[in-house]
Every structure is written in structure tokens, then in C-alpha cells.
Design an enzyme around this catalytic site. Sequence first.
Site, PDB file in Angstrom:
ATOM      1  N   SER A  47      46.072 -42.121 -23.946  1.00 36.99           N
ATOM      2  CA  SER A  47      45.308 -41.876 -22.720  1.00 36.99           C
ATOM      3  C   SER A  47      43.944 -42.557 -22.754  1.00 36.99           C
ATOM      4  O   SER A  47      43.311 -42.747 -21.708  1.00 36.99           O
ATOM      5  CB  SER A  47      45.119 -40.366 -22.527  1.00 36.99           C
ATOM      6  OG  SER A  47      44.421 -39.801 -23.624  1.00 36.99           O
ATOM      7  N   LYS A  48      43.489 -42.938 -23.925  1.00 41.90           N
ATOM      8  CA  LYS A  48      42.157 -43.535 -24.063  1.00 41.90           C
ATOM      9  C   LYS A  48      42.052 -44.921 -23.440  1.00 41.90           C
ATOM     10  O   LYS A  48      40.944 -45.412 -23.204  1.00 41.90           O
ATOM     11  CB  LYS A  48      41.754 -43.587 -25.537  1.00 41.90           C
ATOM     12  CG  LYS A  48      41.630 -42.213 -26.202  1.00 41.90           C
ATOM     13  CD  LYS A  48      40.572 -41.346 -25.560  1.00 41.90           C
ATOM     14  CE  LYS A  48      40.355 -40.056 -26.344  1.00 41.90           C
ATOM     15  NZ  LYS A  48      39.300 -39.214 -25.738  1.00 41.90           N
TER      16      LYS A  48
END
Length: 346
Positions: A47-48
Site C-alpha cells: 500500500s505504500k
Amino acid sequence: MREDLHVYDNILQLIGKTPLVKLNKITENFKGEFLAKIESFNPGHSSKDRIALYIIEQAEKNGILKPGNTIVETTSGNTGFSIAMVSIIKGYKCILAVSSKSSKDKIDMLKTMGAKVFVCPANVPAEDPRSYYQVAKRIHEETEGSVYINQYFNELNIEAHFQSTGPEIWKQTEGKITHLVACSGTGGTISGTSRFLKQQNPEIEIIGIDAFGSVLKKYHETKEFDEKEIYPYRIEGLGKNLIPGATDFDSIDRFIKVSDEDAAHTARELANTEGMFLGYTSGAAMQGLKQLNAEGAFDENSKVVVIFPDHGSRYMSKIYSNDWMNDQGFFDFQNEDKTEDIKAIN
């Protein structure tokens, strides 16, 4: 993207729009419907990617980041990989201060992606000059033409998920989501996603997953920072020994804590039941979901989305290593190492 050829101009155009997948076997006896937002479908496998691209592009728009600059960041590994990936495409240098708790797999990946890596001791106070927070600040101060992302205290961390993850989940569930379950480290994912979803329907319950050894749950409940809550734990990218400015505690309804051991075994269970080869933090998110179900938090009308933030490839030397699991004392009569060696037949 060239629509006529269905060709992307670069890998960064693949960030976001990750799938929502129904959980089946692992939630077989649960009440409600359970859907996994699988963030490992991002090109950087976590998700980063969302915050790395969003924060960097906002810095470019505002004239803060210029060609040839160096990006500096504090990371447990996933954000660092995403920043290194974006830096390669956009032509920036990348220096990362990484916690020693990060897996060897993550550190090797960061180096492979061209980042300069400083490994800092994990079990020291945030204000200690050896901590990865302080090391990143010092590197930024000493490096001319550098920009410090500072994901733990950057409001854009929240904004990135408000603009992408939240709207995606709302659309994918046709607005029928009743609960969101997500891990909280910097707090950007859960806070930004929650802010968007709560704007659409304030009744959606937002539940954060914290780790034993972290201060987040107690701070949420009491607004007091209690150092006595802090002790070493193994899960990466989850919980904190400080209060991140990128966590909007008012947008989170409650927290639940999970243990290192349970999270590790549940990550393995996800692989063996759903075929989802995910990371330690994803195992923690699923473990939190199991504990919530055991509490009776859901009913037949619940439509629950759980965010799985990372990929299993970054934990081969940890939770997917039988040697590591044994060294941690995570194998016992219930969770034993079932590996069998096949002897050569003469």
C-alpha cells in the site's frame, strides 16, 4: 497510458485500483461477508506505493522537489521500496534509514533498488540519536538538496489514501461496507481511508489493528502516551513507540491488539486456505479480524473490508522460514513445523 495499445508509459501508472477479493475458507464460520483489499497488487507490492507517489508528486508541484534532489525517509521497509521505485522512474537519489527489525529480504530489496540504506537499532526510544527517526533527520540536514518525506508526521500520508483507497473501497462495495479493519503504523492508510468512508456513511465502523508493545491503542482510549506500554515486538510496519502525526485518531472507532506469534501463524494460514501469500502485517490484520469475530463484533448483515497491505516475498527469512519461527518459539504442539525431509533411496 496509451489506450489504443493498452500499454502503460511506466510502472507508476499501475499504482492503485487494487482488487477486492472475497475471503472464503478462513472465514467459513464467521458471521457476515468478508472482503480483502489486496495491496500487494500494487507494482511495489504494498500500500505504500500510494503515499510514495502522491507525496513525491505533491512536492514536485509545490517546487519543493527538483531534478537531481535526494529523497530521505524513515521506513520499516515497504515505504522505502516504494520511494526507491518512484525515485528510479523520476530520477532522484534515495537515502533510507531502516529499522533493524526489518527483514533481511526488505533490506536487500532496498539496496537492489539503488537506495543507500542505513540500518538503525529498533529497540531504542524515538528521541535516541541512533533511532531511525533521528538518523533520517540528521541525513536530511547534512545532505544538500534533500527532501525528507517524514511519513509519520506528513498530512499527505492521510490525503493519499483519502484520494485513492477510500473511494476505491466505497465503489467496489457499492457503498455497502459496514466495517473497515486495517493495521495502524504511521496511520496514513486507516486514517485517510476512514475519512473518506465516514464522509459517505458515518455509521461505518473503523477498527485499527495494533501490536502488543505499541502505544497506539491506549493513546486512542486515554489520550495519554504511556511509555510503560512499550516493549520490543517483531511485527514490522505495525504499531509505534511514538504518536504519529499522520494518525487521525478521531476517525478510528476502536483498536484491537494482536500478538507476534498469532499474526505469524495467521499469515501462514492465509496462504494455506486462501492461496494468498502475504506479509506479516497482513497476517496481523487477519488475526485482528479473527479476534473481532470471536468477540461477536459482526452479524449476518456485516460487509467487512480488511486491508492486506503487503506481500509475503519480503518475509522469507522471517515468518515463512521454519528456522526463524522455531527460533522465536512460535512452533509448539499446536503449531509445529510439519516439514519432512525426504531421504535418498539407495
